[in-house]
Write a protein that holds these residues in place. Structure first.
Motif, PDB file in Angstrom:
ATOM      1  N   UNK A 370      47.371  41.651  57.333  1.00  0.00           N
ATOM      2  CA  UNK A 370      47.689  43.637  56.966  1.00  0.00           C
ATOM      3  C   UNK A 370      46.892  42.663  55.996  1.00  0.00           C
ATOM      4  N   UNK A 371      46.310  43.935  55.466  1.00  0.00           N
ATOM      5  CA  UNK A 371      45.373  44.346  54.251  1.00  0.00           C
ATOM      6  C   UNK A 371      45.800  44.613  52.927  1.00  0.00           C
ATOM      7  N   UNK A 372      47.835  44.234  53.046  1.00  0.00           N
ATOM      8  CA  UNK A 372      47.688  44.231  51.563  1.00  0.00           C
ATOM      9  C   UNK A 372      48.413  42.927  51.538  1.00  0.00           C
ATOM     10  N   UNK A 373      48.833  42.330  52.532  1.00  0.00           N
ATOM     11  CA  UNK A 373      48.875  40.857  53.352  1.00  0.00           C
ATOM     12  C   UNK A 373      47.885  39.228  52.490  1.00  0.00           C
ATOM     13  N   UNK A 374      46.645  40.274  52.773  1.00  0.00           N
ATOM     14  CA  UNK A 374      45.244  39.598  53.228  1.00  0.00           C
ATOM     15  C   UNK A 374      44.713  39.749  50.938  1.00  0.00           C
ATOM     16  N   UNK A 375      45.125  41.037  50.760  1.00  0.00           N
ATOM     17  CA  UNK A 375      44.966  41.352  49.166  1.00  0.00           C
ATOM     18  C   UNK A 375      45.844  40.188  48.247  1.00  0.00           C
ATOM     19  N   UNK A 376      47.124  40.187  48.436  1.00  0.00           N
ATOM     20  CA  UNK A 376      47.557  39.394  47.959  1.00  0.00           C
ATOM     21  C   UNK A 376      47.939  38.113  48.105  1.00  0.00           C
ATOM     22  N   UNK A 377      47.428  37.127  48.899  1.00  0.00           N
ATOM     23  CA  UNK A 377      47.720  35.744  49.382  1.00  0.00           C
ATOM     24  C   UNK A 377      45.617  35.756  48.488  1.00  0.00           C
ATOM     25  N   UNK A 378      45.038  35.930  49.001  1.00  0.00           N
ATOM     26  CA  UNK A 378      44.192  36.044  48.161  1.00  0.00           C
ATOM     27  C   UNK A 378      43.751  35.595  46.845  1.00  0.00           C
ATOM     28  N   UNK A 379      44.940  36.934  46.190  1.00  0.00           N
ATOM     29  CA  UNK A 379      44.858  36.375  45.140  1.00  0.00           C
ATOM     30  C   UNK A 379      45.949  35.418  44.503  1.00  0.00           C
ATOM     31  N   UNK A 380      46.985  34.756  44.981  1.00  0.00           N
ATOM     32  CA  UNK A 380      47.532  34.243  44.887  1.00  0.00           C
ATOM     33  C   UNK A 380      46.553  32.579  45.005  1.00  0.00           C
ATOM     34  N   UNK A 381      46.604  32.451  46.194  1.00  0.00           N
ATOM     35  CA  UNK A 381      45.431  31.203  46.420  1.00  0.00           C
ATOM     36  C   UNK A 381      44.247  31.116  45.898  1.00  0.00           C
ATOM     37  N   UNK A 382      43.652  32.621  45.519  1.00  0.00           N
ATOM     38  CA  UNK A 382      42.969  31.786  44.606  1.00  0.00           C
ATOM     39  C   UNK A 382      43.032  31.606  42.735  1.00  0.00           C
ATOM     40  N   UNK A 383      43.674  31.973  42.298  1.00  0.00           N
ATOM     41  CA  UNK A 383      44.629  31.378  40.963  1.00  0.00           C
ATOM     42  C   UNK A 383      44.911  30.139  41.443  1.00  0.00           C
ATOM     43  N   UNK A 384      45.732  29.307  42.179  1.00  0.00           N
ATOM     44  CA  UNK A 384      46.212  28.054  42.547  1.00  0.00           C
ATOM     45  C   UNK A 384      45.263  27.262  42.312  1.00  0.00           C
ATOM     46  N   UNK A 385      44.068  27.910  43.322  1.00  0.00           N
ATOM     47  CA  UNK A 385      42.505  27.032  43.586  1.00  0.00           C
ATOM     48  C   UNK A 385      42.447  26.568  42.194  1.00  0.00           C
ATOM     49  N   UNK A 386      42.447  27.586  41.067  1.00  0.00           N
ATOM     50  CA  UNK A 386      40.805  28.116  40.229  1.00  0.00           C
ATOM     51  C   UNK A 386      42.165  27.404  38.828  1.00  0.00           C
ATOM     52  N   UNK A 387      43.253  27.333  38.821  1.00  0.00           N
ATOM     53  CA  UNK A 387      44.279  26.680  37.621  1.00  0.00           C
ATOM     54  C   UNK A 387      43.576  24.325  37.630  1.00  0.00           C
ATOM     55  N   UNK A 388      42.771  24.828  39.100  1.00  0.00           N
ATOM     56  CA  UNK A 388      42.459  23.362  38.529  1.00  0.00           C
ATOM     57  C   UNK A 388      41.247  22.480  38.741  1.00  0.00           C
ATOM     58  N   UNK A 389      40.253  24.043  38.065  1.00  0.00           N
ATOM     59  CA  UNK A 389      39.101  24.253  37.882  1.00  0.00           C
ATOM     60  C   UNK A 389      38.554  23.788  36.956  1.00  0.00           C
ATOM     61  N   UNK A 390      37.233  23.489  36.267  1.00  0.00           N
ATOM     62  CA  UNK A 390      36.788  23.001  35.156  1.00  0.00           C
ATOM     63  C   UNK A 390      36.798  24.537  33.887  1.00  0.00           C
ATOM     64  N   UNK A 391      36.807  24.427  32.979  1.00  0.00           N
ATOM     65  CA  UNK A 391      36.431  25.929  32.560  1.00  0.00           C
ATOM     66  C   UNK A 391      35.153  26.439  32.151  1.00  0.00           C
ATOM     67  N   UNK A 392      34.267  27.642  32.200  1.00  0.00           N
ATOM     68  CA  UNK A 392      33.723  27.979  32.322  1.00  0.00           C
ATOM     69  C   UNK A 392      32.622  28.040  31.214  1.00  0.00           C
ATOM     70  N   UNK A 393      31.745  27.926  31.112  1.00  0.00           N
ATOM     71  CA  UNK A 393      30.764  27.929  29.598  1.00  0.00           C
ATOM     72  C   UNK A 393      30.065  29.052  29.324  1.00  0.00           C
ATOM     73  N   UNK A 394      29.645  28.869  28.464  1.00  0.00           N
ATOM     74  CA  UNK A 394      29.202  30.127  27.982  1.00  0.00           C
ATOM     75  C   UNK A 394      27.697  30.136  26.841  1.00  0.00           C
ATOM     76  N   UNK A 395      27.158  30.347  26.272  1.00  0.00           N
ATOM     77  CA  UNK A 395      26.097  30.483  25.278  1.00  0.00           C
ATOM     78  C   UNK A 395      26.012  31.585  24.811  1.00  0.00           C
ATOM     79  N   UNK A 396      27.210  31.681  23.541  1.00  0.00           N
ATOM     80  CA  UNK A 396      26.763  33.253  22.716  1.00  0.00           C
ATOM     81  C   UNK A 396      25.965  33.156  21.366  1.00  0.00           C
ATOM     82  N   UNK A 397      25.424  34.593  21.917  1.00  0.00           N
ATOM     83  CA  UNK A 397      24.150  34.659  20.642  1.00  0.00           C
ATOM     84  C   UNK A 397      24.426  36.038  20.051  1.00  0.00           C
ATOM     85  N   UNK A 398      24.834  35.774  18.612  1.00  0.00           N
ATOM     86  CA  UNK A 398      24.809  36.721  17.269  1.00  0.00           C
ATOM     87  C   UNK A 398      24.257  36.925  16.515  1.00  0.00           C
ATOM     88  N   UNK A 399      23.587  37.475  16.945  1.00  0.00           N
ATOM     89  CA  UNK A 399      22.586  38.877  15.641  1.00  0.00           C
ATOM     90  C   UNK A 399      22.647  39.921  14.521  1.00  0.00           C
TER      91      UNK A 399
END
Length: 732
Positions: A370-399
């Motif tokens: 169902x729409x709600x089942x997909x939304x919640x499963x998608x959230x759980x699945x992505x949170x789990x997979x992303x928990x074992x992935x590398x950091x995101x990296x940013x270049x920060x410029x302060x002026x």
């Protein structure tokens, strides 16, 4: 061949694990608890060391009869209820009712409903853990003692229908305390000063920061209009020079996989789900969803957990998934632990909430959810997979900009490597903010000077997400209690939702004030958190459950006796409406009845006129006459959609469902089939010509006829199935 009986709580769970165990096993559902304390009385023998008086739950007779019948036939009975205190208690009650030996190895448990987990558990049964049972009993008895003693007191002194509870009253107090902070808050004036700069047609907003003195920058708060005008008068109005440019790198780490609390919070923030809805949908995902070609599949691990822990198998599987689908640089093995303070509270019996099969990408099985089942499963699945992935990296410029020693600042960020954000794509405000190429000492044109007056804001009201987070931090309640606690204080109308925030009502304030006055030592955050720790000690076998209850009750009884004597009766005045009584002309008042709120004449009993309370958002007048009294019917919105109700309520309580028809003819009379709902809320399909035609089906009928016997086909488990029980015809 041996016949083994396995008992679980829900039919959905029974269906899912039944296909894993084979013909030697019969799987049946208890449909939740089978025994509980009686609703009509306290049900606790206080004089006999608080011995609970358990009775069979009303309506469970047929279920128990079937379980006894199956148990009698079985060579061995296994109890496979949920792997927590509540599940352990259900197993204990089942063992008692079925007269099973509690000392035998009849308890099996699994953290996920997969073939591997279920099969392994069935080969490693254990005894019922009485310590866990005792912890659940202690909680149940504590809550019963508080609720069944204080609630009647509130009915007598304030109003019928009120309730108090060991956890719910503390949760309400937290909301009330925040509202008091808001009411006591004194706003202070402050100003901001922004400069709109431009280079190569790109707009840059530089914000006032402070002033430069002896080569040191000092931060300054602008308190009033005179101060902001003084700054404006001291700066160049045409151009501003670049004083300094700092370039740094920033890394953001992924969040750990979900616990019950963090799932409820994130689903509230990202999906706008209530805690109750989150747990309901999560339970469906845990117990099993029909996947095309596979049957019922449990998609997530057990949903009530405080732990970040992941099994070695899960870690290995997610590693393989990431390395197979992304470059090697995206993988980063991680373990997550709670703070030392939180570790004393963690129930580490289970893993974190994660998908059972990481290869079941949400988008691949979207059509089965169902729409709600997909939304919640998608959230759980992505949170789990992303928990074992590398950091995101940013270049920060302060002026940093300087105009006559007045300092303004701006910053920009560029995502250089997306890392875990490749999977976890939910917005967190870290979008790119790209600045044009600028060098030190460069001068930029000032397009606009923008001073703005502000006033400090009070602390924000609690949302469901922030309340759950606060309860978790304070140690109030446990994962299984957060959602029902919020539901209870909402249903009692102690709080209402206001733009997503929990706003306490006058009744919420009144009840809390009474609780604070007479039960302050018991109904507070520290006491409730300590009681949770005591229950954990019971679960670990360190203290006896009766000791916890006895220690609690000796003080509680004193407070209760004082409240009985000293609490004054409070008269609640009825809310006056703007509707005048048709009989006597008085403004009618809002009353509460068994079926909700209605308008009544304040001159009762001399004038007994009543009217329905029309809510513009949920009530719409129609031209349909009530067949019982002739008054006009109103279109209302209820739990199961729109329905018609008599405008003469409460004198006439006639209601009718508004039928939603489907394009299928009734096999008995030829009229269209309509979607209907039972009193229990279960959907079924019936003839739109009822009561003249009594056709009914729990499954969606089709126009197809069975090729074997000519009977009607219905949709069952995504397959067209013959309604003739003697015919086994079924096709996709």
């Amino acid at each position: 061949m041996k016949n083994n009986l396995v008992i679980v709580e829900s039919p959905a769970k029974a269906k899912t694990i039944g296909k894993f165990l084979g013909k030697k096993y019969t799987v049946k559902a208890s449909v939740g608890h089978v025994r509980d304390l009686p609703k009509s009385k306290l049900g606790i023998d206080i004089e006999n060391k608080f011995e609970p008086n358990y009775i069979t739950i009303r309506g469970k007779g047929d279920v128990i009869k079937e379980l006894k019948k199956e148990a009698k036939k079985a060579d061995k009975v296994f109890l496979a209820t949920d792997p927590d205190r509540e599940g352990e208690a259900i197993s204990w009650h089942l063992a008692n009712i079925l007269k099973l030996d509690e000392e035998s190895t009849l308890r099996i448990e699994f953290n996920e409903i997969t073939k591997e987990a279920v099969t392994k558990a069935s080969k490693n049964p254990r005894k019922i853990n009485i310590d866990l049972v005792d912890a659940q009993q202690a909680r149940r008895i504590l809550d019963r003692l508080v609720g069944y003693n204080i609630s009647p007191l509130l009915w007598k002194k304030i109003e019928k229908g009120l309730s108090a509870g060991r956890v719910q009253s503390v949760a309400l107090k937290i909301i009330i305390d925040r509202e008091r902070e808001i009411n006591d808050f004194k706003s202070e004036e402050y100003w901001t000063l922004d400069l709109e700069l431009s280079k190569l047609r790109k707009k840059i907003i530089a914000k006032y920061y402070g002033f430069l003195e002896n080569d040191k920058i000092k931060k300054v708060k602008i308190n009033n209009e005179d101060e902001v005008n003084a700054i404006i008068n001291s700066i160049d109005k045409e151009k501003i020079s670049v004083y300094k440019i700092d370039r740094t790198k920033k890394r953001t780490k992924p969040n750990p996989p979900f616990t019950t609390s963090s799932l409820q919070q994130e689903a509230n923030r990202k999906l706008n789900f209530t805690a109750k809805k989150t747990m309901m949908v999560a339970q469906q995902l845990y117990e099993g969803i029909n996947i095309k070609g596979e049957g019922s599949v449990g998609l997530v691990t057990y949903i009530r957990t405080d732990s970040f822990r992941l099994s070695d198998e899960a870690m290995s599987n997610v590693k393989d998934y990431i390395l197979s689908n992304f470059d090697e640089k995206y993988y980063s093995s991680r373990t997550y632990t709670k703070s030392k303070k939180a570790e004393t509270k963690v129930q580490d019996a289970h893993e974190a909430i994660r998908p059972t099969y990481v290869l079941k990408d949400p988008d691949k099985i979207k059509n089965d959810l169902t729409a709600d089942q997909y939304k919640l499963y998608n959230l759980i699945w992505r949170r789990f997979v992303s928990s074992q992935m590398a950091d995101a990296e940013f270049d920060i410029t302060s002026i940093t900009f300087n105009s006559n020693n007045n300092i303004f600042k701006t910053s920009g960020s560029i995502l250089k490597f997306d890392g875990y954000k490749r999977i976890y794509k939910y917005s967190d405000g870290s979008d790119d903010k790209v600045l044009p190429d600028i060098v030190e000492q460069e001068e930029l044109d000032i397009k606009k000077i923008d001073p703005v007056q502000h006033f400090t804001q009070p602390p924000a009201r609690y949302t469901e997400a922030t309340l759950i987070k606060t309860m978790e931090v304070l140690g109030i309640g446990r994962p299984s209690t957060y959602a029902p606690t919020i539901t209870t204080i909402s249903n009692r109308e102690y709080v209402v939702k206001d733009k997503g925030s929990l706003l306490p009502t006058d009744m919420g304030f009144l009840v809390t004030e009474m609780m604070e006055k007479y039960f302050s030592t018991i109904i507070n955050e520290k006491f409730t958190a300590q009681m949770e720790n005591n229950l954990d000690e019971v679960a670990s076998g360190k203290i006896g459950w009766r000791d916890v209850i006895i220690d609690f009750y000796k003080d509680f009884k004193v407070y209760l006796d004082v409240a009985e004597k000293e609490m004054e009766k409070i008269e609640i005045k009825d809310e006056v409406s703007d509707v005048k009584c048709d009989n006597c002309g008085e403004f009618m008042v809002v009353k509460k009845g068994r079926y909700g709120k209605f308008l009544a004449c304040p001159n009762y009993p001399e004038c007994k006129n009543t009217k329905p309370l029309k809510d513009k958002e949920t009530v719409e007048e129609t031209d349909i006459d009530c067949e019982k009294c002739g008054a006009k019917m109103l279109k209302r919105k209820g739990r199961y959609g729109e329905f018609l109700a008599c405008s003469n309520y409460p004198k006439c309580k006639n209601t009718k469902q508004i039928l939603k028809e489907i394009d299928v003819k009734c096999p008995l009379c030829g009229n269209k089939i309509a979607i209907k709902y039972s009193k229990a809320g279960r959907r079924f399909f019936g003839c739109s010509n009822y009561p003249d035609c009594n056709y009914l089906s729990w499954y969606e009928p089709t126009e197809q006829k069975c090729e074997n016997c000519g009977s009607q086909m219905v949709m069952k488990n995504n397959k067209a199935t013959c309604t003739n029980k003697k015919c086994e015809m079924s096709k996709a």
